[in-house]
Design a protein around this motif. Structure first.
Motif, PDB file in Angstrom:
ATOM      1  N   VAL A  47     -13.672  13.008  17.626  1.00  0.00           N
ATOM      2  CA  VAL A  47     -13.507  13.169  16.178  1.00  0.00           C
ATOM      3  C   VAL A  47     -13.015  11.852  15.569  1.00  0.00           C
ATOM      4  N   GLN A  48     -12.118  11.177  16.252  1.00  0.00           N
ATOM      5  CA  GLN A  48     -11.612   9.890  15.771  1.00  0.00           C
ATOM      6  C   GLN A  48     -12.742   8.857  15.655  1.00  0.00           C
ATOM      7  N   TYR A  49     -13.725   8.957  16.532  1.00  0.00           N
ATOM      8  CA  TYR A  49     -14.840   8.006  16.511  1.00  0.00           C
ATOM      9  C   TYR A  49     -16.023   8.478  15.670  1.00  0.00           C
ATOM     10  N   GLY A  50     -15.784   9.500  14.821  1.00  0.00           N
ATOM     11  CA  GLY A  50     -16.783   9.847  13.826  1.00  0.00           C
ATOM     12  C   GLY A  50     -17.561  11.134  14.034  1.00  0.00           C
ATOM     13  N   TYR A  51     -17.399  11.782  15.169  1.00  0.00           N
ATOM     14  CA  TYR A  51     -18.072  13.062  15.364  1.00  0.00           C
ATOM     15  C   TYR A  51     -17.369  14.143  14.548  1.00  0.00           C
ATOM     16  N   SER A  52     -18.138  15.090  14.041  1.00  0.00           N
ATOM     17  CA  SER A  52     -17.501  16.265  13.443  1.00  0.00           C
ATOM     18  C   SER A  52     -17.003  17.129  14.608  1.00  0.00           C
ATOM     19  N   GLU A  53     -16.102  18.050  14.310  1.00  0.00           N
ATOM     20  CA  GLU A  53     -15.598  18.926  15.373  1.00  0.00           C
ATOM     21  C   GLU A  53     -16.744  19.693  16.025  1.00  0.00           C
ATOM     22  N   ASP A  54     -17.661  20.222  15.207  1.00  0.00           N
ATOM     23  CA  ASP A  54     -18.793  20.980  15.744  1.00  0.00           C
ATOM     24  C   ASP A  54     -19.697  20.116  16.622  1.00  0.00           C
ATOM     25  N   GLU A  55     -19.962  18.886  16.168  1.00  0.00           N
ATOM     26  CA  GLU A  55     -20.796  17.980  16.965  1.00  0.00           C
ATOM     27  C   GLU A  55     -20.138  17.667  18.307  1.00  0.00           C
ATOM     28  N   ALA A  56     -18.854  17.403  18.273  1.00  0.00           N
ATOM     29  CA  ALA A  56     -18.133  17.076  19.502  1.00  0.00           C
ATOM     30  C   ALA A  56     -18.155  18.260  20.471  1.00  0.00           C
ATOM     31  N   LEU A  57     -17.895  19.448  19.954  1.00  0.00           N
ATOM     32  CA  LEU A  57     -17.914  20.643  20.808  1.00  0.00           C
ATOM     33  C   LEU A  57     -19.304  20.876  21.396  1.00  0.00           C
ATOM     34  N   ARG A  58     -20.321  20.678  20.590  1.00  0.00           N
ATOM     35  CA  ARG A  58     -21.695  20.865  21.059  1.00  0.00           C
ATOM     36  C   ARG A  58     -22.037  19.830  22.131  1.00  0.00           C
ATOM     37  N   GLN A  59     -21.678  18.574  21.891  1.00  0.00           N
ATOM     38  CA  GLN A  59     -21.965  17.504  22.849  1.00  0.00           C
ATOM     39  C   GLN A  59     -21.267  17.734  24.194  1.00  0.00           C
ATOM     40  N   MET A  60     -20.089  18.328  24.146  1.00  0.00           N
ATOM     41  CA  MET A  60     -19.348  18.590  25.383  1.00  0.00           C
ATOM     42  C   MET A  60     -19.846  19.836  26.100  1.00  0.00           C
ATOM     43  N   GLY A  61     -20.707  20.597  25.446  1.00  0.00           N
ATOM     44  CA  GLY A  61     -21.244  21.792  26.079  1.00  0.00           C
ATOM     45  C   GLY A  61     -20.281  22.967  26.095  1.00  0.00           C
ATOM     46  N   ILE A  62     -19.355  22.972  25.140  1.00  0.00           N
ATOM     47  CA  ILE A  62     -18.387  24.059  25.046  1.00  0.00           C
ATOM     48  C   ILE A  62     -19.091  25.272  24.440  1.00  0.00           C
ATOM     49  N   PRO A  63     -18.990  26.448  25.073  1.00  0.00           N
ATOM     50  CA  PRO A  63     -19.611  27.653  24.503  1.00  0.00           C
ATOM     51  C   PRO A  63     -19.048  27.956  23.111  1.00  0.00           C
ATOM     52  N   GLU A  64     -19.930  28.380  22.200  1.00  0.00           N
ATOM     53  CA  GLU A  64     -19.528  28.606  20.809  1.00  0.00           C
ATOM     54  C   GLU A  64     -18.409  29.628  20.674  1.00  0.00           C
ATOM     55  N   GLU A  65     -18.328  30.586  21.569  1.00  0.00           N
ATOM     56  CA  GLU A  65     -17.267  31.596  21.469  1.00  0.00           C
ATOM     57  C   GLU A  65     -15.876  30.994  21.687  1.00  0.00           C
ATOM     58  N   GLN A  66     -15.795  29.768  22.192  1.00  0.00           N
ATOM     59  CA  GLN A  66     -14.501  29.104  22.410  1.00  0.00           C
ATOM     60  C   GLN A  66     -14.154  28.127  21.287  1.00  0.00           C
ATOM     61  N   TRP A  67     -15.087  27.874  20.392  1.00  0.00           N
ATOM     62  CA  TRP A  67     -14.889  26.847  19.369  1.00  0.00           C
ATOM     63  C   TRP A  67     -13.694  27.124  18.470  1.00  0.00           C
ATOM     64  N   ASP A  68     -13.577  28.339  17.952  1.00  0.00           N
ATOM     65  CA  ASP A  68     -12.490  28.636  17.009  1.00  0.00           C
ATOM     66  C   ASP A  68     -11.129  28.393  17.645  1.00  0.00           C
ATOM     67  N   SER A  69     -10.979  28.841  18.868  1.00  0.00           N
ATOM     68  CA  SER A  69      -9.705  28.669  19.571  1.00  0.00           C
ATOM     69  C   SER A  69      -9.373  27.184  19.745  1.00  0.00           C
ATOM     70  N   LEU A  70     -10.362  26.399  20.139  1.00  0.00           N
ATOM     71  CA  LEU A  70     -10.130  24.971  20.344  1.00  0.00           C
ATOM     72  C   LEU A  70      -9.883  24.247  19.022  1.00  0.00           C
ATOM     73  N   LYS A  71     -10.619  24.628  17.976  1.00  0.00           N
ATOM     74  CA  LYS A  71     -10.421  23.992  16.664  1.00  0.00           C
ATOM     75  C   LYS A  71      -8.992  24.204  16.158  1.00  0.00           C
ATOM     76  N   GLU A  72      -8.452  25.396  16.373  1.00  0.00           N
ATOM     77  CA  GLU A  72      -7.067  25.673  15.963  1.00  0.00           C
ATOM     78  C   GLU A  72      -6.095  24.737  16.675  1.00  0.00           C
ATOM     79  N   LYS A  73      -6.361  24.465  17.933  1.00  0.00           N
ATOM     80  CA  LYS A  73      -5.450  23.641  18.722  1.00  0.00           C
ATOM     81  C   LYS A  73      -5.642  22.147  18.468  1.00  0.00           C
ATOM     82  N   LEU A  74      -6.773  21.771  17.892  1.00  0.00           N
ATOM     83  CA  LEU A  74      -7.015  20.365  17.577  1.00  0.00           C
ATOM     84  C   LEU A  74      -6.096  19.878  16.473  1.00  0.00           C
ATOM     85  N   ASN A  75      -5.780  20.741  15.537  1.00  0.00           N
ATOM     86  CA  ASN A  75      -5.010  20.339  14.365  1.00  0.00           C
ATOM     87  C   ASN A  75      -3.535  20.490  14.551  1.00  0.00           C
TER      88      ASN A  75
END
Length: 75
Positions: A47-75
């Motif tokens: 994210v610091q290098y310009g990826y959106s949170e969604d792009e970063a999660l997608r690039q890492m291959g994180i399943p979408e059902e885990q995104w909300d939980s990880l996004k909460e912990k990012l902030n």
């Protein structure tokens, strides 16, 4: 007295098995916690290098059902 003739203390054996299971469970939780911390560190860097949170999660291959939980912990 041979091992076969010794009385069996089933309570002690059961207690030992429970301790082993507790230890294994604790170690599994620690590994999962460490894995999540590593994922969050990488996501923050992306994210610091310009990826959106969604792009970063997608690039890492994180399943979408885990995104909300990880996004909460990012902030």
């Amino acid at each position: 007295m041979s091992d076969q003739n010794k009385p069996v203390n089933y309570a002690a054996e059961l207690n030992r098995e429970m301790e082993i299971l507790d230890y294994k469970s604790m170690m599994q939780q620690e590994r999962e916690k460490g894995r999540e911390e590593t994922i969050l560190k990488i996501l923050r860097n992306m994210v610091q290098y310009g990826y959106s949170e969604d792009e970063a999660l997608r690039q890492m291959g994180i399943p979408e059902e885990q995104w909300d939980s990880l996004k909460e912990k990012l902030n």
